[in-house]
Design a protein around this motif. Structure first.
Motif, PDB file in Angstrom:
ATOM      1  N   ILE A   1     -12.619   1.631  10.892  1.00 33.14           N
ATOM      2  CA  ILE A   1     -13.676   1.911  12.079  1.00 33.14           C
ATOM      3  C   ILE A   1     -13.141   3.305  12.557  1.00 33.14           C
ATOM      4  CG2 ILE A   1     -14.369   1.223  14.016  1.00 33.14           C
ATOM      5  CD1 ILE A   1     -14.056  -1.645  13.480  1.00 33.14           C
ATOM      6  N   LEU A   2     -12.049   3.307  12.766  1.00 30.29           N
ATOM      7  CA  LEU A   2     -11.432   4.695  13.405  1.00 30.29           C
ATOM      8  C   LEU A   2     -11.372   5.729  12.589  1.00 30.29           C
ATOM      9  CD1 LEU A   2      -8.989   2.963  16.019  1.00 30.29           C
ATOM     10  CD2 LEU A   2     -11.053   3.824  16.365  1.00 30.29           C
ATOM     11  N   GLY A   3     -11.103   5.497  11.394  1.00 31.85           N
ATOM     12  CA  GLY A   3     -10.857   6.609  10.309  1.00 31.85           C
ATOM     13  C   GLY A   3      -9.392   7.176  10.622  1.00 31.85           C
ATOM     14  N   GLU A   4      -9.283   8.437   9.770  1.00 38.43           N
ATOM     15  CA  GLU A   4      -7.731   9.110   9.930  1.00 38.43           C
ATOM     16  C   GLU A   4      -7.879   9.953  11.016  1.00 38.43           C
ATOM     17  OE1 GLU A   4      -5.263   8.778   7.903  1.00 38.43           O
ATOM     18  OE2 GLU A   4      -6.329   7.047   6.840  1.00 38.43           O
ATOM     19  N   VAL A   5      -6.659  10.076  11.769  1.00 39.46           N
ATOM     20  CA  VAL A   5      -6.355  10.867  12.923  1.00 39.46           C
ATOM     21  C   VAL A   5      -6.443  12.363  12.051  1.00 39.46           C
ATOM     22  CG1 VAL A   5      -4.890  11.621  14.599  1.00 39.46           C
ATOM     23  CG2 VAL A   5      -4.923   9.097  13.981  1.00 39.46           C
ATOM     24  N   PRO A   6      -7.098  13.170  12.792  1.00 37.78           N
ATOM     25  CA  PRO A   6      -7.096  14.588  12.118  1.00 37.78           C
ATOM     26  C   PRO A   6      -6.085  15.526  12.334  1.00 37.78           C
ATOM     27  CG  PRO A   6      -8.451  14.668  13.834  1.00 37.78           C
ATOM     28  CD  PRO A   6      -8.013  13.225  13.953  1.00 37.78           C
ATOM     29  N   VAL A   7      -5.672  16.153  11.118  1.00 40.08           N
ATOM     30  CA  VAL A   7      -4.408  17.126  11.590  1.00 40.08           C
ATOM     31  C   VAL A   7      -5.237  18.388  11.977  1.00 40.08           C
ATOM     32  CG1 VAL A   7      -3.077  18.572   9.988  1.00 40.08           C
ATOM     33  CG2 VAL A   7      -3.616  16.165   9.238  1.00 40.08           C
TER      34      VAL A   7
ATOM     35  N   MET B   1       0.802  -1.091   0.005  1.00 41.96           N
ATOM     36  CA  MET B   1       0.090  -0.256  -0.109  1.00 41.96           C
ATOM     37  C   MET B   1       0.976   1.333  -0.168  1.00 41.96           C
ATOM     38  SD  MET B   1      -2.848   0.908   2.451  1.00 41.96           S
ATOM     39  CE  MET B   1      -2.297   1.817   3.706  1.00 41.96           C
ATOM     40  N   ARG B   2       0.624   2.098  -1.041  1.00 41.21           N
ATOM     41  CA  ARG B   2       1.349   3.186  -0.998  1.00 41.21           C
ATOM     42  C   ARG B   2       0.530   4.546   0.097  1.00 41.21           C
ATOM     43  NH1 ARG B   2       4.541   4.496  -5.041  1.00 41.21           N
ATOM     44  NH2 ARG B   2       3.793   6.768  -4.737  1.00 41.21           N
ATOM     45  N   VAL B   3       1.513   5.438   0.570  1.00 42.54           N
ATOM     46  CA  VAL B   3       1.246   6.352   1.586  1.00 42.54           C
ATOM     47  C   VAL B   3      -0.019   6.962   1.253  1.00 42.54           C
ATOM     48  CG1 VAL B   3       1.792   8.188   2.634  1.00 42.54           C
ATOM     49  CG2 VAL B   3       3.497   6.646   2.381  1.00 42.54           C
ATOM     50  N   GLY B   4      -0.389   7.331   0.072  1.00 44.27           N
ATOM     51  CA  GLY B   4      -1.711   8.105  -0.095  1.00 44.27           C
ATOM     52  C   GLY B   4      -3.073   7.385  -0.278  1.00 44.27           C
ATOM     53  N   GLU B   5      -2.810   5.977  -0.391  1.00 48.36           N
ATOM     54  CA  GLU B   5      -3.964   4.982  -0.642  1.00 48.36           C
ATOM     55  C   GLU B   5      -4.878   4.975   0.501  1.00 48.36           C
ATOM     56  OE1 GLU B   5      -2.490   1.116  -2.121  1.00 48.36           O
ATOM     57  OE2 GLU B   5      -1.726   2.292  -4.325  1.00 48.36           O
ATOM     58  N   GLN B   6      -5.917   4.575   0.325  1.00 48.35           N
ATOM     59  CA  GLN B   6      -6.676   4.357   1.473  1.00 48.35           C
ATOM     60  C   GLN B   6      -6.512   3.008   1.928  1.00 48.35           C
ATOM     61  OE1 GLN B   6      -9.237   6.294   2.798  1.00 48.35           O
ATOM     62  NE2 GLN B   6      -9.952   4.810   4.195  1.00 48.35           N
ATOM     63  N   SER B   7      -6.486   2.702   3.204  1.00 50.28           N
ATOM     64  CA  SER B   7      -6.500   1.384   3.953  1.00 50.28           C
ATOM     65  C   SER B   7      -7.215   0.537   3.831  1.00 50.28           C
ATOM     66  CB  SER B   7      -5.956   1.818   5.424  1.00 50.28           C
ATOM     67  OG  SER B   7      -5.676   0.554   6.222  1.00 50.28           O
ATOM     68  N   THR B   8      -7.006  -0.673   3.750  1.00 55.11           N
ATOM     69  CA  THR B   8      -8.158  -1.768   4.042  1.00 55.11           C
ATOM     70  C   THR B   8      -8.219  -2.311   5.404  1.00 55.11           C
ATOM     71  OG1 THR B   8      -6.628  -3.226   3.056  1.00 55.11           O
ATOM     72  CG2 THR B   8      -8.058  -2.301   1.569  1.00 55.11           C
ATOM     73  N   ASP B   9      -7.216  -1.945   6.179  1.00 54.98           N
ATOM     74  CA  ASP B   9      -7.275  -2.489   7.613  1.00 54.98           C
ATOM     75  C   ASP B   9      -8.709  -2.095   8.401  1.00 54.98           C
ATOM     76  OD1 ASP B   9      -6.807  -3.305  10.309  1.00 54.98           O
ATOM     77  OD2 ASP B   9      -4.766  -2.140  10.414  1.00 54.98           O
ATOM     78  N   PRO B  10      -9.292  -3.399   8.820  1.00 50.86           N
ATOM     79  CA  PRO B  10     -10.522  -2.958   9.761  1.00 50.86           C
ATOM     80  C   PRO B  10     -10.556  -1.857  10.612  1.00 50.86           C
ATOM     81  CG  PRO B  10     -10.303  -5.328   9.286  1.00 50.86           C
ATOM     82  CD  PRO B  10      -9.149  -4.526   9.035  1.00 50.86           C
ATOM     83  N   ILE B  11      -9.517  -1.762  11.418  1.00 56.13           N
ATOM     84  CA  ILE B  11      -9.312  -0.659  12.376  1.00 56.13           C
ATOM     85  C   ILE B  11      -9.212   0.679  11.825  1.00 56.13           C
ATOM     86  CG2 ILE B  11      -7.783   0.056  14.254  1.00 56.13           C
ATOM     87  CD1 ILE B  11      -9.330  -2.571  14.946  1.00 56.13           C
ATOM     88  N   ASP B  12      -8.504   0.738  10.736  1.00 59.24           N
ATOM     89  CA  ASP B  12      -8.591   2.016  10.203  1.00 59.24           C
ATOM     90  C   ASP B  12     -10.004   2.396   9.591  1.00 59.24           C
ATOM     91  OD1 ASP B  12      -5.863   2.061  10.781  1.00 59.24           O
ATOM     92  OD2 ASP B  12      -5.124   1.518   8.540  1.00 59.24           O
TER      93      ASP B  12
END
Length: 111
Positions: free
Chosen positions: A14-20, A1-12
Motif C-alpha cells: 500500500i505505502l510503497g518504497e520510501v523514496p531516496v 526474503m532477500r534485500v532486493g526482492e519485492q515485499s509481500t507485506d500488505p503495508i509495503d
C-alpha cells in the motif's frame, strides 16, 4: 526474503518504497545508518523479522537505508559491516570516498 526482492507485506504494497532523496545530504546518510542498524534482522521461528518493528525483514526503513547508503557509494559488504558493528551513530564520511574522508576535512573533524 532477500534485500532486493519485492515485499509481500500488505503495508509495503500500500505505502510503497520510501523514496531516496535526489541529492543526498549528510543528514540523509546519518539517518540511513540508523535505519539499517536499528531495523536489522532478528531470527524468529517463522523466519527473520525486523528487530525494531517486527515486520518481515527487510522492512521498508532497512531497505531505504540500504538504498541511500548504496547511492552514497558504499557497497553491500560495507553496509553489512555497519549492521554488524551495531552502532546506529557511527560516522560515515560525507562525501564518501574509498580512501577515507574527503580531502577537505581531516578524519578527526566532526560532521
Amino acid at each position: 526474503m532477500r534485500v532486493g526482492e519485492q515485499s509481500t507485506d500488505p503495508i509495503d504494497q500500500i505505502l510503497g518504497e520510501v523514496p531516496v532523496p535526489a541529492s543526498l545530504t549528510p543528514e540523509d546518510v546519518r539517518l540511513a545508518v540508523r535505519a539499517v542498524v536499528v531495523h536489522a534482522a532478528e531470527e524468529w521461528p517463522a523466519g527473520p523479522k525486523c528487530r525494531n518493528d517486527g515486520a518481515a525483514y527487510p522492512c521498508r526503513l532497512h531497505r531505504w537505508g540500504r538504498r541511500v547508503l548504496e547511492a552514497h557509494g558504499l557497497n553491500e559488504r560495507q553496509i553489512d559491516a555497519l549492521v554488524r558493528h551495531g552502532n546506529p551513530f557511527v560516522h560515515v564520511p560525507f562525501p564518501f570516498v574509498l580512501s577515507g574522508p574527503s580531502a577537505g576535512r581531516p578524519a578527526w573533524a566532526a560532521p
